[in-house]
Design a protein around this motif. Structure first.
Motif, mmCIF file in Angstrom:
data_model
loop_
_atom_site.group_PDB
_atom_site.id
_atom_site.type_symbol
_atom_site.label_atom_id
_atom_site.label_comp_id
_atom_site.label_asym_id
_atom_site.label_seq_id
_atom_site.Cartn_x
_atom_site.Cartn_y
_atom_site.Cartn_z
ATOM 1 N N TYR A 14 -7.950 5.767 -3.311
ATOM 2 C CA TYR A 14 -7.577 5.261 -1.997
ATOM 3 C C TYR A 14 -8.673 4.349 -1.448
ATOM 4 C CZ TYR A 14 -3.468 8.219 -1.869
ATOM 5 O OH TYR A 14 -2.239 8.775 -2.144
ATOM 6 N N TRP A 24 -9.635 5.092 4.680
ATOM 7 C CA TRP A 24 -9.493 6.460 5.185
ATOM 8 C C TRP A 24 -9.608 6.470 6.704
ATOM 9 C CZ3 TRP A 24 -8.720 10.804 2.122
ATOM 10 C CH2 TRP A 24 -8.792 10.593 0.740
ATOM 11 N N TYR A 82 0.823 -1.196 0.000
ATOM 12 C CA TYR A 82 0.000 0.000 0.000
ATOM 13 C C TYR A 82 0.859 1.248 0.000
ATOM 14 C CZ TYR A 82 -4.331 -2.524 0.748
ATOM 15 O OH TYR A 82 -5.423 -3.334 0.586
ATOM 16 N N GLN A 127 -3.782 3.319 -0.115
ATOM 17 C CA GLN A 127 -4.139 2.887 -1.473
ATOM 18 C C GLN A 127 -3.337 1.642 -1.810
ATOM 19 O OE1 GLN A 127 -3.067 4.406 -5.945
ATOM 20 N NE2 GLN A 127 -3.622 5.959 -4.494
#
Length: 127
Positions: free
Chosen positions: A114, A117, A32, A99
């Motif tokens: 993405y 969050w 990521y 992401q």
């Protein structure tokens, strides 16, 4: 369950500094990238900074380049946003995001790319 938890926001005077933290849990993040975005009242969310999860290959928006630094601590699964020389226009809620990258392909500034969050942390810079 994946969680991103931001901390470190607060009230600071113009020219001051803050360090935001984003601690991730729930999965491995080696594939990521980490991004920071912000949203001021009445404005759209905007890209601030992004990097590979180990802190390499950093990208910054022009508005923060030279003042903000993204770094990471892999052992703590945490990324940081060091913010120096803060200005009133930096006032916003700051969000951390993650992401999934596919090889060398990732999109640092495109929020819709993405996958995860955080809840956001308020940064207020007084003049």
């Amino acid at each position: 369950q994946v969680q991103l938890v931001e901390s470190g926001g607060g009230l600071v005077q113009t020219g001051g500094s803050l360090r935001l933290s984003c601690t991730a849990s729930g999965r491995a993040f080696s594939d990521y990238v980490a991004g920071w975005f912000r949203q001021a009242p009445g404005k759209e969310r905007e890209f601030v900074a992004a990097a590979l999860w180990d802190g390499a290959s950093t990208h910054y928006s022009n508005s923060v380049k030279g003042r903000f630094t993204l770094s990471s601590d892999n052992a703590k699964n945490t990324v940081y946003l060091q913010m120096n020389s803060l200005k009133p226009e930096d006032t916003a809620v700051y969000y951390c995001a993650a992401q999934r990258r596919y090889g060398s392909t990732w999109y640092p500034s495109e929020g819709y790319k993405y996958d995860y969050w955080g809840q956001g942390t308020q940064v207020t810079v007084s003049s």
